[in-house]
Write an enzyme that holds these catalytic residues in place. Structure first.
Site, PDB file in Angstrom:
ATOM      1  N   GLU A 204       5.330  -3.365   1.142  1.00 42.74           N
ATOM      2  CA  GLU A 204       5.796  -3.234  -0.335  1.00 42.74           C
ATOM      3  C   GLU A 204       5.341  -2.160  -0.575  1.00 42.74           C
ATOM      4  O   GLU A 204       3.702  -2.020  -0.972  1.00 42.74           O
ATOM      5  CB  GLU A 204       5.283  -4.259  -1.568  1.00 42.74           C
ATOM      6  CG  GLU A 204       5.114  -4.554  -2.465  1.00 42.74           C
ATOM      7  CD  GLU A 204       6.478  -5.500  -2.963  1.00 42.74           C
ATOM      8  OE1 GLU A 204       6.920  -5.933  -2.702  1.00 42.74           O
ATOM      9  OE2 GLU A 204       6.590  -4.908  -4.597  1.00 42.74           O
TER      10      GLU A 204
ATOM     11  N   GLY B 299       0.694  -1.265   0.144  1.00 41.94           N
ATOM     12  CA  GLY B 299      -0.573  -0.152  -0.499  1.00 41.94           C
ATOM     13  C   GLY B 299       1.244   0.711   0.078  1.00 41.94           C
ATOM     14  O   GLY B 299       2.319   0.767  -0.391  1.00 41.94           O
ATOM     15  N   SER B 300       0.445   2.107   0.398  1.00 39.67           N
ATOM     16  CA  SER B 300       1.426   3.846   0.644  1.00 39.67           C
ATOM     17  C   SER B 300       2.170   3.255   1.456  1.00 39.67           C
ATOM     18  O   SER B 300       2.162   2.761   2.500  1.00 39.67           O
ATOM     19  CB  SER B 300      -0.116   5.053   1.018  1.00 39.67           C
ATOM     20  OG  SER B 300      -0.227   4.311   2.336  1.00 39.67           O
TER      21      SER B 300
ATOM     22  N   GLY C 250       2.269   2.536   5.310  1.00 42.99           N
ATOM     23  CA  GLY C 250       3.210   1.124   5.208  1.00 42.99           C
ATOM     24  C   GLY C 250       4.098   1.547   6.097  1.00 42.99           C
ATOM     25  O   GLY C 250       4.690   0.396   7.222  1.00 42.99           O
TER      26      GLY C 250
ATOM     27  N   CYS D  15       3.433   0.464  -7.791  1.00 36.61           N
ATOM     28  CA  CYS D  15       4.433   1.372  -7.654  1.00 36.61           C
ATOM     29  C   CYS D  15       6.138   1.618  -8.292  1.00 36.61           C
ATOM     30  O   CYS D  15       6.449   2.622  -8.126  1.00 36.61           O
ATOM     31  CB  CYS D  15       5.008   0.128  -6.103  1.00 36.61           C
ATOM     32  SG  CYS D  15       5.554  -1.579  -7.057  1.00 36.61           S
TER      33      CYS D  15
END
Lengths: 392, 392, 392, 392
Positions: free
Chosen positions: B286, B264-265, B269, B320
């Site tokens: 991630e 996620g963001s 994170g 990403c």
């Protein structure tokens, strides 16, 4: 006539040999005494030094002078080596690997301390120039460092099994006594590579070096044996049995030697491989090469020329990795040839005693090698080849 | 005005949504029934399907139409998932790894059989174009193959010890229930990567997919659960608890989950990482990226332009690995810019329904994303930036 | 006289053989047709099926009835196989390993689909009981799974170099065409182990199965070739050349085959190893065994007795891992002997058709094997041995 | 009252401290001079020695006497260390790994040469008995050997790719400056483990040892720096910044330190882990333990009793692996208890100066530790526990 300057010297020296005193007694070669070498040396070691076989006279290929003598092993001597090494294996293989690594580390340190004298002996007896002689010792030192680490990292695998509650374990066990037969052109490094790795793996080693570099074998084994003895370990962990093809054949056929590491010619290596396979043994064969360089039209000639010269004249061309064939694109043919001639003419100024300062090219190792070289050049000429430089 | 053509469509569709019937009932979307989806679906699975939390309405970002509904989990539902998954772990972790690999292989085969319908669902619910949707399923299939092999090769090491008669063994043990929190942009593949590896390692998995891609989570878990059930294994080996930040926070703080894999963001994170570390848990994060391409003056522009376009508009820029900044050498600046404009004008012709034949660029995933995109462009303009193409 | 009940049956069946129709035409053996076998089958495959050598008649060792015929290859056929396989290697070795793994996975799936018919063929033609026949197919399936994973994990190493700015890379390259010579006792699994691993490594395979199990070779290659053809790949990736010692000798001496994997007797294996070594080839030798079980006085006899019986009579004793010698502590000698007799008397009740329900012990593979068995027993008796059970 | 004999001595010594001369000036502690320690020592090193922070007085826990002083670092000193170490990293990380291994090997040799004096310093300043002090140095030596091997074997993987003509390479790159925060109980070995591995990996190290064992930090860094300087390398490859929690906190929050290795209490370790995670750094946490021994009714008590005693009193119980709880089967409870009491009464006879011949149990490290120990015993008694031996 420049090219064969030192070859002639070899021959004339050979005649003079009778009158020479042994170099081991010559104060200019005092490094031989530093390596515990004497006028006559036992060439067999299994914890103690002995030898009842032929006496080999070690000669400097550069001067033809006798360095010293080595008493090689006969069949009974050989047997005494294998027996002692097998017995030593019982103890050595039970030692934890990191402890074995520590012994190898001490060997590495002992080599570091004798880097120069041992390098000089390699140069004197084999004929390669001193930086190459020292380089061989350094390779042994480096492999010792590598082996020390290996003694703590040599791993098997622990793998999942199909069977509930079970796992598969890959465990590397020592083999036994490893036979190492090495050649004249790398009289020290090849033994170092084989023995250092074998030792941390828990194996003992029986070494037969080339007869014409027996002093390197003796001096190296002396140094290694000192380390073993200092640690209260059996010397036969690193046994030595110098000798000729008789000893080599005994090793190859001996079922007590599960692995034979042989370095030498392709022709002999083929026989060795077959005979070891015949008894379901394992072999490591380090045989001849036939290397060529292909030079494309856009190659960087500043890189090509020195590479080709070094690959051709290094160790006086007596390496498995020696360059034998140069394949030139027609657009660079003339230029490369011209520059090579110039480079070779520079090399000629640096031909001489391999122990001498600045020498780039030492002698061939033996009169047989000189003969083979000449014969091969003649064959090439008969086949229509042309000698572009030297050779007169 | 071309650039925002489909954005407008999204908004108008959102208004029309009230009147729409559910796509799950629309025969043009019959692949939804093939994936066992209904008008209202339970979003929690621990061996049986249930759910007592909020009802989430899943919307096609391309048309704004409702696809179907998912009943998410509340705190009690979540607890029932963790308990069941812990219990399932007792059995699963004892199964030999190759047997676990066989189950993962069957999951891979089940995915192969539903490659197209599942790929369509990813495309419909997330908004990425169909080849990308299918690509996600293929990534899950590939990781299953990889994991099958891993189930027989996942190795520990067997190492020498300093202690006589001993050895060091590195044995990898399963951790327990692994928490997987995945994001909307890769609603399927991220779960596949995490779960396939976790499963062969002997761990069970509790998944919380993004709320806005709940149907992907449900359909995937249905498919996986069929394999588990067919083999007589507890479904909670692959538990699911759809929900929003409440469920996510429960997972992050839950000491019963030794490892949290979060995608996620970066902002979220960071919090996840800290909270998991707070309880000495392990985390796999991630998070966001910030990629640039630097184009030198001697770059191959035929490679640059399509690479830049693909890296920018792929997944509508919602990756990403999306390209955010293009740094051009002044000597190629004008050329690249010109060619990019031409390329973008081509892409514009291919904007549309992600399920449509030949579509290159689908919608942003949500109205919030559209808003953020517009705001960011405005900021850039205020900061002196210039819109070279589109944006009007 | 019980012990040789089925042996007699073999002999009488051999006489009756002339009158038998081929089993491939018998509806009770319809699985042969399912495997694409005919009355007469080509035994050579290099992309297409052919064969100009001797015709081999495949016989059921249990009934002596003819199953079907196989036309083996002659020297020219063999050459056509090697050439085609070398050509196929150019394409196959360039395919990315994971793609090769995918093909092997499809082979595994194809085997799964034919587990029963192929297991039955192994049992019918080799003579081992059906669970063992199916077990062989399963081993091939398992190695396919393993190889699929290997296709993504087969690793070289990237190691530090002494030279600044450099690194050492260990890259595993495919060898070429791998020769596989397999034996009658594992007519399928041995090929599976070798070919699945060779294939993911990027090598093509040329197989010569035992002449007396030619149908297994043909049926297996048919199945594999279907997968290759379906994927548009050259069939010679998995070439077959059935034949006798002529073909075997061609393979062993052929420099185009860099690696020979041989399974068979120690005597032949020794020759194979030597001949391959002669040409500096590589060999994998899977030869005879000589296993014993030592039973101590505190052994768990409930474990000992069934283990000994299974290790002795499994595959009718025709395995390299078959138990040949049982060394009993005097304190357990009588008890174990007594219990073994009882166990063998139970086994006798289950001697019969290997395809039959509940059969534990099938026939020896050939009349030569029966003869050797009898001769060996007679030698033992002459040497003072005593037959404790059966044998009358 | 025997049990607290030496504790009392500690207290009385603390009162006498004012009058003591420094042990560094005492000829009985001449090994301190051999380690290049002075009355006042700089506690910061980044290529040169300095320090502008608080002065720490290092005290022998056994006698309460002052050994010497160390000037710790302040925030500016710390910054100068990080900057220098970052700069040194540019050079160090570019050095080939085997060359870095050679430096670590020289450090190992330098430690071997100072095994006894450094072991004595550990014993004197930390309080553990001399064999344990020497053992710490030996652990550093051993890890150097291991790291030397690692410098030639530290491998990445070279893996097959799905993409034709491509491969996947796993290459391990150095991180940067590694922060090492070590605790009083292993003032040397923990640094050795971290720094030797970090160094061969191409990282530089910034160390903060426990304030109360600052002399060990200084002496060790002196020895390491001599090796670096002798090789013409920047000293900041192994920087030191002694100090208290201020320096620790600076390290933990410093984004220039990509990895923090922390050894200490679980409570502090939790904070460290969270703060490093907050900035997406990496942490290695070596924290507290809570070990128990479970003794079954069929345990070998000759093994149990010495194991329990050693695990309890070794390092005076100040190890993460110290035994805290002994869980006895009721059938062996009385016997084990009785034998433990006897064993402890023997240990009591060997309580004393850790540097003394035959001492088995030295002092606790600090008065705070003594206080905590007493308090914990009182709590146990209040909770219904019973002191079986000592404690009066």
């Amino acid at each position: 006539m420049q090219g064969s300057f030192w070859m002639k010297r070899v021959f004339s020296d050979l005649y003079r040999r009778g009158m020479s005193s042994y170099l081991v007694d010559d104060s200019r070669y005092s490094f031989l005494r530093e390596l515990e070498l004497n006028k006559r040396n036992s060439g067999v070691y299994n914890g103690k030094w002995f030898g009842s076989g032929e006496v080999v006279t070690s000669i400097s290929p550069a001067s033809g002078q006798i360095i010293a003598e080595v008493v090689t092993g006969n069949e009974a001597d050989y047997d005494a080596c294998v027996s002692a090494s097998q017995e030593a294996w019982q103890q050595w293989s039970e030692l934890p690997a990191p402890r074995r690594g520590n012994i190898v580390q001490q060997i590495g340190d002992a080599l570091r301390a004798k880097l120069l004298p041992l390098g000089k002996l390699v140069s004197l007896e084999m004929g390669k120039i001193l930086p190459e002689g020292i380089g061989e010792v350094q390779e042994y030192v480096d492999i010792c460092d590598y082996a020390v680490g290996l003694s703590r990292t040599l791993e098997g695998k622990y793998l999942p099994s199909e069977r509930p509650g079970h796992a598969l374990m890959e465990v590397w066990n020592p083999l036994g006594v490893i036979g190492v037969i090495s050649a004249f052109n790398f009289p020290l490094a090849v033994y170092g590579w084989n023995s250092a790795i074998a030792m941390v793996c828990g194996d003992t080693v029986l070494w037969k070096g080339a007869p014409s570099t027996s002093l390197v074998s003796v001096a190296t084994t002396k140094l290694v044996s000192r380390v073993l003895e200092r640690n209260g370990l059996p010397g036969a962990i690193c046994a030595l049995c110098q000798g000729g093809s008789l000893i080599g054949e005994l090793m190859v056929k001996d079922e007590r030697l599960p692995l034979i590491s042989f370095t030498g010619s392709t022709a002999v290596g083929q026989k060795v491989g077959v005979q070891v396979q015949q008894r379901f043994g394992k072999s490591l064969l380090e045989l001849g090469g036939n290397n060529s360089v292909v030079v494309a039209d856009d190659a960087d000639l500043d890189l090509v020329v020195p590479s080709v010269v070094f690959a051709s004249v290094g160790t006086a061309g007596q390496r498995c990795t020696t360059l034998r064939r140069l394949i030139l694109h027609k657009q660079v043919y003339d230029t490369v040839l011209e520059r090579l001639k110039r480079a070779y003419s520079q090399v000629l100024l640096k031909v001489g005693d391999p122990l001498g300062e600045g020498t780039l090219l030492g002698p061939l190792h033996s009169t047989e090698a000189v003969h083979n070289f000449k014969t091969r050049v003649e064959e090439v000429i008969r086949a229509g080849g042309k000698v572009e430089f030297g050779g007169k």
